[in-house]
Design an enzyme around this catalytic site. Structure first.
Site, PDB file in Angstrom:
ATOM      1  N   HIS B  52       0.375  -5.449  -3.654  1.00  0.00           N
ATOM      2  CA  HIS B  52      -0.807  -5.732  -3.581  1.00  0.00           C
ATOM      3  C   HIS B  52      -0.688  -6.116  -4.765  1.00  0.00           C
ATOM      4  O   HIS B  52      -1.361  -7.458  -4.929  1.00  0.00           O
ATOM      5  CB  HIS B  52      -2.178  -4.955  -3.097  1.00  0.00           C
ATOM      6  CG  HIS B  52      -2.834  -4.514  -3.264  1.00  0.00           C
ATOM      7  ND1 HIS B  52      -3.591  -5.352  -1.869  1.00  0.00           N
ATOM      8  CD2 HIS B  52      -4.155  -4.415  -3.194  1.00  0.00           C
ATOM      9  CE1 HIS B  52      -4.908  -4.998  -2.100  1.00  0.00           C
ATOM     10  NE2 HIS B  52      -4.857  -5.143  -2.755  1.00  0.00           N
ATOM     11  N   HIS B  98      -9.491  -6.802   3.074  1.00  0.00           N
ATOM     12  CA  HIS B  98      -9.312  -5.335   3.193  1.00  0.00           C
ATOM     13  C   HIS B  98      -9.190  -4.537   4.186  1.00  0.00           C
ATOM     14  O   HIS B  98      -9.742  -4.243   5.402  1.00  0.00           O
ATOM     15  CB  HIS B  98     -11.160  -5.066   2.782  1.00  0.00           C
ATOM     16  CG  HIS B  98     -10.678  -4.333   1.407  1.00  0.00           C
ATOM     17  ND1 HIS B  98     -11.758  -3.191   1.081  1.00  0.00           N
ATOM     18  CD2 HIS B  98     -10.193  -4.272   0.698  1.00  0.00           C
ATOM     19  CE1 HIS B  98     -12.041  -2.555   0.092  1.00  0.00           C
ATOM     20  NE2 HIS B  98     -10.552  -2.986  -0.249  1.00  0.00           N
TER      21      HIS B  98
END
Lengths: 231, 748
Positions: B52, B98
């Site tokens: 990430h 998200h």
């Protein structure tokens, strides 16, 4: 000299800039931002409370904003007959402050609603509604706009011409239950007994420009202009 | 130097593994540090080297994308990208995922996704003016979907509405590949005077580092690491890794930051997003080529007994890190105090290139900045073309349905095509009084009020931002390169329908596990296709985000999502307000097709929905004719002679024509003679097409405006039916009902 229109900003207000823009687009009106921590309003000709989420609306909407330092001056201004308009969260603040009767509950389906509604104008003449057309197309955008009042209050509001705006159906007709948020008697806006304090859930500033799909909301600001000029 | 604290866990192989570090990665850390890392350092390495934060699987591919152009002010690498709007203004924008948090806790996951992307934009000095979102859910009849959709939509609305940023558009699709892994991609665009853009850099030795905003709690610890893993059973237990949003706090932070930016105090500013205080401080030092020392015990905390490890890895929301000019601390604090926010000095900029943290005077971390940034692991992972593609890309024998009207009716009710007002009615899309073309159109159009940012348009007219988010995962699934290229073309076509010239795009690349060669191939091919289309159409990529490991394991089966490279494109329209209608505005208008007739069946929603086939190659983009079409569409918008334009996409000509009629004005059209299958003519998804409607007397003017782009007169508007001669004849009311009822029926 232009009339001085105080537009309050609470922490979490988010329609204050839009409201100042709509005011400033009205001839002879000049908007002035007033921070909620002020205790002195100056000498405004009218006071407007904008929409938004004052203090995040984590408690009942408007329940904390009514204790902001500026609200004492607003109460004084209202009680001396000065024209006050609360829109959306501003309406909620005015009911919490006791300047308007009733309460705004969560929408019937517990969801935020953003859409353009058809409003019927009625009731007594006020600084913000005198001379308005019979119907107006104006957007709403709220989660807690479900107006409620007890039966006595409702009787008084209806009997004294204090209901200023009512939700109509899409064809512009009165229809019980037309309020998308569940408001009792389909009430969208009211005034106090004296008629100088007005609260409404729909956003006239969002319908004050043909580019936005409707300019019907301009009439409220023009009405204020006319009222102040005639005073 | 002693870095061990009583709260530290002993470092052993098991703990290293638990932190997601591979043996080779840990060996690299040992070599550079020349010692065993402290517990705090291990936590930091774990998040900074997570997929990430480090983009370790994607970096080498992303570098191939075109990121420069005459309009690009800031490309990838900053908090968001920026393009030049002319007259001294810039648009700042980015899209971010998200996904994992939203699947675990839909309301907070989606809300904090919006909060994070808003911060990325206003941290650069831009006032956010609009949000978009791109959502993917599993089958609509799945109980989990019925739980996720209302939660995600309420979360997006809850945050954006409270912030007072209009959510003006987006897209939502449903497919079984997302059953165990929804996608929530949030986009924000802001506007700023281009000489007032702020960057996330730590410069000026001795300058103080200020922490502002919400206090730090234990929420979201290892969120970035969680987002870098597949989902399996027990995912629910990860709920504590989801952050909790406070949009009111963020509204105060927004106003306080923008007020501070009017003063000459800030050297650099960055929001604390994934990996919180760690990544914000590391990245600022990395960009500044400097070092940083922080006293972590000075960080405002909202829980007792927090350790430096927790303070560094917390993903508590609504926090910012500032480097300010020495001597301006009090001025900065006064502005934050006005907004009832706290600002604390937590460190200083240094020149030794080290990232150092102290806890009650004791050093608990000391690592070279590059180890955590540019020298973080990067992989060229093996790729292989999936073997199943050969069969999937060919079309079997497909029977042609007898009743094409029934097909159309059914397609209008498909959740991907159906009315999305159940969703966008919950978003405040009007706040700001600038949403000129509202949700539901090909693209949104948001006005920049004259003078609102101190600009002078020099008589060229008001500026409007064209905004669109789009991705057809089915096209990408069946051929990642051309499928992705098609999405770039379609986004630009959507902008052309509102008159906007594309200035740049941001991507949000959602894929499965990159350690699997076929997934890595999908990713790499998708980037190849995006790069090709962006170069051909001269649309640079200015920012973006990668979300990998979008897979779910249930029992013995692991399944990946459809590859979903979400795109959001920003364009500019300047001039007189275009007079566009959401549907056909009147009877008696000439309806015409711009572009080739087209009859490409492959990869269409029609094949999937009616025949149960995800087969065939997606339609290919012919760049010269695609660009000519966009030029023509923009010329028509500017002319004001064409009150209705609509691009052709999912469901092809028949669906687009029906959408044109949903305002109540019908259409009667005849398709030109063709040897193609009728179903392909009606529902094929060839690129490079749009329908338009205009007064018949304006035909010569329209022809003059479109140049060489093919124009086929199809018929006239009017009546209350959708009639395609000999093929479809249905009342609008019936189509409208099918279109309108799907989402409310499943979700209310």
């Amino acid at each position: 000299m232009a009339f001085d229109v105080a537009v309050l900003t609470f922490p979490g207000s988010n329609c204050d800039a839009d409201l100042r823009w709509a005011v400033n687009n009205t001839p002879e009106l000049s908007a002035r931002a007033v921070w909620h921590k002020e205790t002195d309003l100056g000498a405004p000709d009218a006071v407007l409370l904008p929409g938004g989420f004052s203090y995040g609306d984590y408690l009942r909407c408007g329940a904390i904003a009514r204790f902001s330092p500026i609200m004492n001056a607003v109460m004084e201004f209202a009680n001396s007959g000065g024209p006050v308009l609360g829109i959306c969260n501003g309406f909620q603040v005015l009911t919490e402050a006791g300047l308007l009767p009733g309460a705004l509950l969560s929408n019937r389906d517990q969801k935020f609603i953003c859409e353009t509604v058809v409003l019927g104008k009625e009731g007594k003449d006020t600084a913000f509604t005198k001379g308005l057309p019979e119907t107006l197309r104006i957007p709403i955008a709220h989660h807690d706009g479900n107006f409620f009042a007890d039966q006595d209050t409702l009787d008084r509001l209806e009997g004294e011409g204090q209901v200023l705006f009512r939700y109509l159906n899409a064809q512009g007709e009165r229809q019980s239950g037309a309020a998308p948020n569940g408001s009792v008697h389909d009430i969208a806006g009211i005034c106090n007994a004296a008629g100088n304090v007005v609260g409404m859930m729909p956003h006239p500033e969002r319908a004050s420009d043909p580019a936005l799909g409707s300019a019907d909301g301009r009439a409220l600001f023009s009405a204020l202009q006319g009222f102040l000029e005639a005073k | 130097m002693n870095r061990a604290l009583p709260t530290d866990l002993p470092i052993d192989d098991a703990l290293v593994k638990e932190h997601g570090l591979r043996e080779s990665e840990y060996a690299h850390a040992l070599k550079v540090l020349g010692r065993v890392p402290s517990y705090t350092e291990l936590g930091v390495l774990s998040v900074m080297w997570s997929e990430h934060c480090s983009y370790k699987s994607s970096r080498i591919h992303l570098k191939t994308l075109p990121t420069k152009g005459p309009n690009v002010l800031i490309g990838p690498g900053e908090n968001a990208g920026a393009v030049d709007l002319g007259d001294g203004l810039a648009a700042v924008f980015k899209m971010e995922s998200h996904n994992h948090p939203s699947f675990i806790e839909p309301y907070q996951g989606a809300a904090t996704g919006v909060g994070g992307i808003l911060r990325d934009v206003f941290t650069m000095g831009a006032r956010p003016v609009a949000n978009l979102n791109s959502l993917r859910f599993g089958s609509l009849d799945l109980p989990k979907t019925k739980q996720l959709v209302p939660g995600v939509v309420a979360g997006i609305g809850g945050y954006g509405n409270c912030m007072g940023i209009p959510t003006v558009g987006g897209e939502t699709r449903f497919h079984e590949s997302y059953n165990g892994n929804c996608l929530v991609n949030a986009f924000t665009v802001g506007v700023v005077a281009k000489d007032r853009i702020f960057l996330g850099t730590a410069a000026g030795v001795g300058n103080p580092i200020l922490y502002v905003g919400a206090a730090t709690g234990r929420d979201g610890i290892h969120g970035a690491t969680m987002a870098s893993e597949e989902f399996g059973e027990g995912t629910e237990e990860k709920r504590p890794t989801v952050q909790v949003g406070d949009p009111f706090m963020e509204k105060l932070l927004l106003e306080a930051c923008l007020e501070l930016m009017q003063e000459d105090c800030i050297v650099g500013i960055q929001d604390m997003g994934a990996a919180g205080l760690t990544s914000s401080s590391v990245e600022m030092a990395g960009r500044g080529g400097s070092g940083i020392v922080m006293d972590l015990d000075q960080v405002p905390m909202r829980e007792q007994g927090m350790t430096p490890y927790e303070v560094l890895l917390s993903e508590s929301q609504e926090r910012m890190l500032l480097v300010v000019r020495e001597g301006t601390q009090d001025q900065v604090k006064a502005i934050f105090e006005k907004w009832d926010l706290h600002a604390a000095v937590v460190g200083r900029v240094t020149q030794d290139g080290m990232w150092r943290c102290r806890w009650q005077g004791q050093e608990v971390a000391a690592m070279p900045v590059p180890l955590l940034t540019d020298e973080a692991p990067a992989y060229d992972r093996p790729q292989s073309r999936p073997t199943w593609l050969d069969e999937a890309q060919t079309l079997p024998e497909i029977p042609e349905p007898g009743d094409l009207g029934a097909v159309l009716l059914s397609l209008m009710a498909h959740p991907d095509v159906a009315d999305k007002s159940w969703i966008f009615r919950q978003y405040d899309h009007e706040v700001g009084t600038d949403t000129v073309v509202k949700p539901g159109a090909d693209a949104a159009l948001v006005r920049i009020k004259p003078g609102a940012f101190g600009q002078d348009d020099h008589g060229k007219g008001t500026k409007y931002l064209g905004l669109v988010a789009d991705c057809n995962g089915r096209h990408v699934y069946l051929d990642p390169a051309s499928g992705t290229a098609g999405q770039v073309a379609e986004a630009a076509r959507n902008l052309a329908c509102v008159g906007a010239v594309p200035l740049g795009l941001t991507d949000c690349l959602n894929f499965g596990n990159p350690e699997k060669p076929d997934i890595m191939w999908q990713f790499a091919q998708s980037i190849v296709g995006m790069g090709e289309a962006c170069r051909a159409m001269e649309v640079p990529v200015v920012s973006g985000n990668v979300s990998l490991y979008n897979e779910t394991t249930v029992g013995d089966t692991t399944s990946a999502i459809h590859p979903t490279p979400g795109l959001a494109m920003v364009g500019l329209y300047q001039g007189k307000l275009p007079q566009l209608n959401p549907t056909l505005p009147a009877a008696g208008l000439q309806i015409a097709l711009l572009g080739e007739l087209g009859a490409h069946l492959g990869a269409s929603i029609y094949l999937y929905h009616w025949h149960g086939l995800e087969r065939g190659m997606p339609p290919q983009v012919d760049y010269p004719s695609e660009r000519a079409l966009h030029t023509a569409l923009r010329a028509l918008v500017v002319s004001g002679e064409v009150p209705y334009l609509h691009d052709l996409s999912d469901g092809g000509l028949a669906v687009a024509l029906t959408e044109a009629c949903l305002g109540g004005v019908g259409a009667k059209v005849t398709l030109p003679q063709s040897t193609e299958r009728k179903d392909a003519l009606l529902f094929g998804e060839s690129h490079g097409r749009a329908i338009i409607a205009f007064e018949p007397s304006k035909l010569a003017q329209v022809q003059a405006l479109i140049g060489d782009v093919p124009l086929t007169l199809l018929g006239m508007s009017g009546g209350d039916r959708v009639v395609i001669d000999g093929l479809v004849d249905l009342p609008i009311s019936e189509l409208d009902q099918a279109w309108r009822n799907t989402l409310p029926e499943f979700l209310s």
